[in-house]
Design an enzyme around this catalytic site. Structure first.
Site, PDB file in Angstrom:
ATOM      1  NE  ARG A  50      -2.413   1.140   3.582  1.00  0.00           N
ATOM      2  CZ  ARG A  50      -3.094   0.911   4.705  1.00  0.00           C
ATOM      3  NH1 ARG A  50      -4.350   0.511   4.660  1.00  0.00           N
ATOM      4  NH2 ARG A  50      -2.514   1.065   5.877  1.00  0.00           N
ATOM      5  CE  LYS A 149      -2.193   4.628   6.982  1.00  0.00           C
ATOM      6  NZ  LYS A 149      -3.263   5.343   7.666  1.00  0.00           N
ATOM      7  CD  GLU A 182     -11.843   5.958   5.572  1.00  0.00           C
ATOM      8  OE1 GLU A 182     -11.378   4.808   5.678  1.00  0.00           O
ATOM      9  OE2 GLU A 182     -11.210   6.889   5.069  1.00  0.00           O
TER      10      GLU A 182
HETATM   11  N1  PXG Z   1      -9.123   4.709   7.215  1.00  0.00           N
HETATM   12  C1  PXG Z   1      -8.240   5.695   7.442  1.00  0.00           C
HETATM   13  C2  PXG Z   1      -8.542   7.077   6.978  1.00  0.00           C
HETATM   14  C3  PXG Z   1      -7.049   5.413   8.115  1.00  0.00           C
HETATM   15  O1  PXG Z   1      -6.152   6.382   8.342  1.00  0.00           O
HETATM   16  C4  PXG Z   1      -7.762   3.099   8.326  1.00  0.00           C
HETATM   17  C5  PXG Z   1      -8.909   3.443   7.633  1.00  0.00           C
HETATM   18  C6  PXG Z   1      -7.551   1.680   8.724  1.00  0.00           C
HETATM   19  O2  PXG Z   1      -6.544   1.070   7.913  1.00  0.00           O
HETATM   20  P1  PXG Z   1      -5.569  -0.068   8.448  1.00  0.00           P
HETATM   21  O3  PXG Z   1      -4.720  -0.411   7.298  1.00  0.00           O
HETATM   22  O4  PXG Z   1      -4.785   0.532   9.578  1.00  0.00           O
HETATM   23  O5  PXG Z   1      -6.432  -1.174   8.899  1.00  0.00           O
HETATM   24  C7  PXG Z   1      -6.790   4.091   8.568  1.00  0.00           C
HETATM   25  C8  PXG Z   1      -5.537   3.751   9.308  1.00  0.00           C
HETATM   26  C9  PXG Z   1      -2.872   7.005  13.819  1.00  0.00           C
HETATM   27  C10 PXG Z   1      -3.159   5.772  13.040  1.00  0.00           C
HETATM   28  O6  PXG Z   1      -1.704   7.294  14.067  1.00  0.00           O
HETATM   29  C11 PXG Z   1      -3.973   5.843  11.931  1.00  0.00           C
HETATM   30  C12 PXG Z   1      -4.238   4.696  11.196  1.00  0.00           C
HETATM   31  C13 PXG Z   1      -3.697   3.497  11.577  1.00  0.00           C
HETATM   32  C14 PXG Z   1      -2.856   3.432  12.664  1.00  0.00           C
HETATM   33  C15 PXG Z   1      -2.591   4.584  13.421  1.00  0.00           C
HETATM   34  O7  PXG Z   1      -3.803   7.738  14.186  1.00  0.00           O
HETATM   35  N2  PXG Z   1      -5.062   4.824  10.128  1.00  0.00           N
END
Ligand code: PXG
Length: 288
Positions: A50, A149, A182
């Site tokens: 990703r 991301k 989301e």
């Molecule tokens: N949507 C968004 C907008 C995200 O930023 C997810 C879904 C979930 O994706 P994953 O691949 O983690 O299952 C994310 C993930 C933080 C932090 O520092 C943010 C995320 C993940 C871990 C830590 O706030 N975002």
């Protein structure tokens, strides 16, 4: 703490980037948030894929190969003596002039931090979250695909602030058409009449690694699952609802916009999925 910065392991105090870095000036860059569980970097290959796709989408040429990123992540965990934690991988356009022009940035800035994270207080994994839908919408795919991301999190941050102002810890964000996209840093799932449903990436969801794991778990458990266009009504009237993310893991939602979801307690499917998730995080991935 040691931080991996531009190919070297440096002390936390020396882990600094320039005020002319375009990651800071313009949010021009990409990142990953990854978890380490019992010495296992959960689904590292998927996160790195990703990361590569995000970089490609913003025309940023990553300076390391997949194997080099993997080695850097594992080494950062090892030198910090971590077996459980949170890994943040970042690549920015680098140092440039004042002015957007990314082609004037000569060298990509990249770093890896391995530390701890706690997104929600532990009791909410037991009793579930009470959350709200907020006015700030997910940025549309014609502006910035939600699958990237990127370092631009301002609309998610505004949504998080709006949630807090409403007395909630998390927010549901809709897309420009009014469908559920989301949460601010998590994907959203509902369980309804025996099916597990989640919005598709084209509705504004990031293709979460945790989301992918939940879909795999549902298939293995032979619980029907599919992507669906969901409205707020679908969430209000769902039997169960939960959020997923690398930080949040799997967290039940028991109330949305003042409507109790299901029985008002984390439901049986959510509990089963969470239990299975906790098993998989220890084995699916890369040993450090
Ligand atoms: N949507 C968004 C907008 C995200 O930023 C997810 C879904 C979930 O994706 P994953 O691949 O983690 O299952 C994310 C993930 C933080 C932090 O520092 C943010 C995320 C993940 C871990 C830590 O706030 N975002």
């Amino acid at each position: 703490m040691k931080v991996y910065l531009d190919g070297r392991m440096v002390d936390e105090a020396d882990a600094k980037v320039s005020v002319f870095d375009h990651g800071l000036l313009y949010g021009d860059g990409v990142f990953e948030g990854i978890r380490l569980y019992g010495g296992n970097v959960f689904r590292l290959e998927e996160h790195l894929e990703r990361f590569e796709y995000s970089a490609k989408a913003i025309l940023l040429e990553l300076p390391l190969t997949r194997a080099e990123w993997s080695a850097a992540v594992c080494e950062t965990c090892r030198v910090n003596g971590l077996t459980d934690g949170y890994i943040r991988l970042v690549a920015t356009r680098g140092i440039g002039d004042l002015g957007l022009a990314p082609w004037l940035c000569k060298k990509i800035t990249y770093f890896c931090i391995a530390s701890k994270i706690a997104l929600y207080p532990p009791e909410f994994y037991e009793k579930g979250l009470e959350i709200v839908t907020v006015p700030t919408r997910r940025i549309g795919p014609a502006s910035l695909p939600a699958t990237i991301k990127s370092l631009n999190y301002l609309n998610n941050i505004l949504a998080k602030i709006e949630a807090k102002q409403a007395g909630a810890l998390e927010a549901i964000m809709l897309n420009e058409q009014g469908y559920v996209a989301e949460a601010t840093a998590d994907n959203v799932f509902i369980v309804h009449k025996g099916e597990i449903l989640t919005p598709s990436a084209s509705q504004g969801a990031l293709k979460g690694v945790t989301r992918g794991t939940i879909i795999d778990i549902a298939r293995d458990m032979k619980v029907p699952e599919r992507e669906a266009n969901l409205t707020r009504y679908d969430l209000w009237c769902a039997d169960e609802c939960f959020l997923t993310g690398s930080g949040a893991e799997v967290i039940p939602v028991v109330k949305l916009d003042g409507r109790t979801i299901g029985t008002g307690k984390p439901g049986p499917v959510t509990r089963r999925v969470l239990a299975e998730f906790r098993k998989r995080v220890l084995v699916e991935g890369t040993r450090i």
